[in-house]
Design a protein around this motif. Structure first.
Motif, PDB file in Angstrom:
ATOM      1  N   GLN A 116      74.347 -26.559 -75.161  1.00  0.00           N
ATOM      2  CA  GLN A 116      73.848 -27.924 -75.567  1.00  0.00           C
ATOM      3  C   GLN A 116      75.276 -28.708 -75.393  1.00  0.00           C
ATOM      4  O   GLN A 116      75.469 -29.928 -75.011  1.00  0.00           O
ATOM      5  CB  GLN A 116      73.393 -28.015 -76.620  1.00  0.00           C
ATOM      6  CG  GLN A 116      73.210 -29.455 -77.182  1.00  0.00           C
ATOM      7  CD  GLN A 116      71.911 -30.270 -76.303  1.00  0.00           C
ATOM      8  OE1 GLN A 116      71.254 -29.550 -75.480  1.00  0.00           O
ATOM      9  NE2 GLN A 116      71.863 -31.346 -76.376  1.00  0.00           N
ATOM     10  N   LEU A 117      76.429 -28.042 -75.992  1.00  0.00           N
ATOM     11  CA  LEU A 117      77.576 -28.576 -76.198  1.00  0.00           C
ATOM     12  C   LEU A 117      78.429 -28.759 -74.647  1.00  0.00           C
ATOM     13  O   LEU A 117      79.091 -29.946 -74.347  1.00  0.00           O
ATOM     14  CB  LEU A 117      78.914 -27.607 -76.831  1.00  0.00           C
ATOM     15  CG  LEU A 117      78.512 -27.677 -78.408  1.00  0.00           C
ATOM     16  CD1 LEU A 117      79.644 -26.889 -79.195  1.00  0.00           C
ATOM     17  CD2 LEU A 117      78.864 -29.153 -79.075  1.00  0.00           C
ATOM     18  N   HIS A 118      78.085 -27.809 -74.040  1.00  0.00           N
ATOM     19  CA  HIS A 118      78.676 -27.928 -72.334  1.00  0.00           C
ATOM     20  C   HIS A 118      77.773 -29.130 -71.734  1.00  0.00           C
ATOM     21  O   HIS A 118      78.338 -29.995 -71.091  1.00  0.00           O
ATOM     22  CB  HIS A 118      78.154 -26.745 -71.824  1.00  0.00           C
ATOM     23  CG  HIS A 118      78.340 -26.729 -70.219  1.00  0.00           C
ATOM     24  ND1 HIS A 118      79.870 -26.777 -69.887  1.00  0.00           N
ATOM     25  CD2 HIS A 118      77.534 -26.687 -69.041  1.00  0.00           C
ATOM     26  CE1 HIS A 118      79.615 -26.671 -68.782  1.00  0.00           C
ATOM     27  NE2 HIS A 118      78.376 -26.995 -68.012  1.00  0.00           N
ATOM     28  N   ARG A 119      76.461 -29.131 -71.928  1.00  0.00           N
ATOM     29  CA  ARG A 119      75.667 -30.346 -71.339  1.00  0.00           C
ATOM     30  C   ARG A 119      76.267 -31.674 -71.825  1.00  0.00           C
ATOM     31  O   ARG A 119      76.313 -32.701 -71.131  1.00  0.00           O
ATOM     32  CB  ARG A 119      74.275 -30.253 -71.612  1.00  0.00           C
ATOM     33  CG  ARG A 119      73.777 -28.917 -70.873  1.00  0.00           C
ATOM     34  CD  ARG A 119      72.310 -28.843 -71.102  1.00  0.00           C
ATOM     35  NE  ARG A 119      71.334 -29.754 -70.604  1.00  0.00           N
ATOM     36  CZ  ARG A 119      70.359 -30.176 -71.370  1.00  0.00           C
ATOM     37  NH1 ARG A 119      69.904 -29.544 -72.446  1.00  0.00           N
ATOM     38  NH2 ARG A 119      69.920 -31.377 -70.724  1.00  0.00           N
ATOM     39  N   LEU A 120      77.055 -31.603 -73.038  1.00  0.00           N
ATOM     40  CA  LEU A 120      77.621 -32.977 -73.340  1.00  0.00           C
ATOM     41  C   LEU A 120      78.926 -33.213 -73.288  1.00  0.00           C
ATOM     42  O   LEU A 120      79.524 -34.168 -73.594  1.00  0.00           O
ATOM     43  CB  LEU A 120      77.293 -33.095 -74.995  1.00  0.00           C
ATOM     44  CG  LEU A 120      75.852 -33.257 -75.481  1.00  0.00           C
ATOM     45  CD1 LEU A 120      75.758 -32.943 -77.139  1.00  0.00           C
ATOM     46  CD2 LEU A 120      75.222 -34.460 -74.875  1.00  0.00           C
ATOM     47  N   GLY A 121      79.497 -32.085 -72.636  1.00  0.00           N
ATOM     48  CA  GLY A 121      80.831 -32.174 -72.146  1.00  0.00           C
ATOM     49  C   GLY A 121      81.961 -31.705 -72.922  1.00  0.00           C
ATOM     50  O   GLY A 121      83.103 -31.934 -72.814  1.00  0.00           O
ATOM     51  N   PHE A 122      81.738 -31.038 -74.128  1.00  0.00           N
ATOM     52  CA  PHE A 122      82.411 -30.597 -75.107  1.00  0.00           C
ATOM     53  C   PHE A 122      82.701 -29.212 -74.804  1.00  0.00           C
ATOM     54  O   PHE A 122      83.933 -28.379 -75.073  1.00  0.00           O
ATOM     55  CB  PHE A 122      81.861 -30.644 -76.571  1.00  0.00           C
ATOM     56  CG  PHE A 122      81.749 -32.305 -76.883  1.00  0.00           C
ATOM     57  CD1 PHE A 122      83.031 -32.823 -77.232  1.00  0.00           C
ATOM     58  CD2 PHE A 122      80.698 -32.837 -77.143  1.00  0.00           C
ATOM     59  CE1 PHE A 122      82.856 -34.177 -77.554  1.00  0.00           C
ATOM     60  CE2 PHE A 122      80.368 -33.585 -77.479  1.00  0.00           C
ATOM     61  CZ  PHE A 122      81.518 -34.591 -77.846  1.00  0.00           C
ATOM     62  N   ALA A 123      82.134 -28.224 -74.423  1.00  0.00           N
ATOM     63  CA  ALA A 123      81.938 -26.890 -74.098  1.00  0.00           C
ATOM     64  C   ALA A 123      82.352 -26.732 -72.451  1.00  0.00           C
ATOM     65  O   ALA A 123      81.861 -27.169 -71.800  1.00  0.00           O
ATOM     66  CB  ALA A 123      80.857 -25.973 -74.477  1.00  0.00           C
ATOM     67  N   ARG A 124      83.606 -26.013 -72.278  1.00  0.00           N
ATOM     68  CA  ARG A 124      83.889 -25.985 -70.728  1.00  0.00           C
ATOM     69  C   ARG A 124      84.140 -24.456 -70.243  1.00  0.00           C
ATOM     70  O   ARG A 124      84.385 -23.527 -71.351  1.00  0.00           O
ATOM     71  CB  ARG A 124      85.184 -26.707 -70.900  1.00  0.00           C
ATOM     72  CG  ARG A 124      85.513 -28.046 -71.257  1.00  0.00           C
ATOM     73  CD  ARG A 124      84.512 -28.986 -70.812  1.00  0.00           C
ATOM     74  NE  ARG A 124      84.439 -29.100 -69.041  1.00  0.00           N
ATOM     75  CZ  ARG A 124      85.285 -29.971 -68.743  1.00  0.00           C
ATOM     76  NH1 ARG A 124      86.198 -30.801 -69.500  1.00  0.00           N
ATOM     77  NH2 ARG A 124      85.695 -29.951 -67.245  1.00  0.00           N
ATOM     78  N   SER A 125      84.011 -24.111 -69.340  1.00  0.00           N
ATOM     79  CA  SER A 125      84.446 -22.754 -68.688  1.00  0.00           C
ATOM     80  C   SER A 125      85.419 -22.759 -67.449  1.00  0.00           C
ATOM     81  O   SER A 125      85.568 -23.848 -66.854  1.00  0.00           O
ATOM     82  CB  SER A 125      83.042 -21.888 -68.129  1.00  0.00           C
ATOM     83  OG  SER A 125      82.550 -22.743 -67.294  1.00  0.00           O
ATOM     84  N   VAL A 126      86.066 -21.513 -67.318  1.00  0.00           N
ATOM     85  CA  VAL A 126      86.847 -21.267 -66.285  1.00  0.00           C
ATOM     86  C   VAL A 126      86.348 -20.071 -65.664  1.00  0.00           C
ATOM     87  O   VAL A 126      86.096 -19.048 -66.442  1.00  0.00           O
ATOM     88  CB  VAL A 126      88.258 -21.243 -66.378  1.00  0.00           C
ATOM     89  CG1 VAL A 126      89.150 -20.790 -65.350  1.00  0.00           C
ATOM     90  CG2 VAL A 126      89.008 -22.592 -66.847  1.00  0.00           C
ATOM     91  N   GLU A 127      85.833 -20.190 -64.433  1.00  0.00           N
ATOM     92  CA  GLU A 127      85.327 -19.016 -63.736  1.00  0.00           C
ATOM     93  C   GLU A 127      86.404 -18.257 -62.663  1.00  0.00           C
ATOM     94  O   GLU A 127      87.072 -18.937 -62.003  1.00  0.00           O
ATOM     95  CB  GLU A 127      84.075 -19.179 -63.299  1.00  0.00           C
ATOM     96  CG  GLU A 127      82.899 -19.836 -64.065  1.00  0.00           C
ATOM     97  CD  GLU A 127      82.880 -21.398 -63.901  1.00  0.00           C
ATOM     98  OE1 GLU A 127      82.299 -21.761 -64.805  1.00  0.00           O
ATOM     99  OE2 GLU A 127      83.472 -22.083 -63.056  1.00  0.00           O
TER     100      GLU A 127
END
Length: 182
Positions: A116-127
């Protein structure tokens, strides 16, 4: 309310930094916690435990030292990078039980909350992907203001998580971020 934390907080020395127990993992509570320097870390069936350890482990983006062997890996172009393309998969890989059989704190509730945080732009990932496009390393965390709160990382290939960290530091440095809370 869902964002309440004690107004005057004193963290415990033993265990180092335990601040509070309970509450949920709503977006509002997570963001409120991160804004105050608190993060959740627990293992079911415990309640959600909120932490603020002292001292904190922080990394300043301009100060990253890259070893000679890691520089060689970076120059080899054996890995391909992505950002926010496989967030949930990165979290799931971070949640896998380690070789030592040690469990993980990343349960279904954490997955749902950070998704949910990711969908709101707060949680991010590097792959990090190998030459076949298979995800072999990565990291995720929460980005607020000019601070990135690192949550977890994984590596299924030698140096893959280090490559993800170098990429994150480069992205944050170029973006004017002040620090990574490790």
């Amino acid at each position: 309310s869902d964002t309440d934390f004690p107004s005057s907080c004193e963290a415990l020395d033993h265990p180092n930094g335990l601040l509070a127990a309970g509450g949920g993992l709503s977006v509002e509570r997570l963001l409120s916690g991160y804004h105050r320097g608190f993060f959740p870390w627990y293992q079911a069936p415990q309640p959600v435990l909120w932490w603020t350890p002292d001292p904190r482990s922080v990394l300043f983006p301009g100060d990253l030292h890259i070893s000679r062997s890691l520089r060689k890996t970076l120059r080899s172009n054996v890995f391909h990078l992505g950002v926010d393309r496989h967030f949930l998969q990165v979290m799931r890989e971070c949640a896998r039980v380690r070789r030592e059989g040690i469990g993980t704190w990343i349960d279904d509730n954490m997955l749902a909350a950070y998704w949910q945080l990711h969908r709101l732009g707060f949680a991010r990932s590097v792959e990090v992907m190998d030459e076949t496009g298979t995800l072999v390393g990565g990291l995720y965390g929460v980005s607020l203001g000019r601070v990135f709160f690192g949550e977890s990382m994984f590596s299924a290939a030698s140096d893959a998580s280090k490559v993800a960290l170098v990429a994150l530091v480069d992205i944050l440095h170029r973006g004017g971020f002040h620090m990574i809370d490790c």
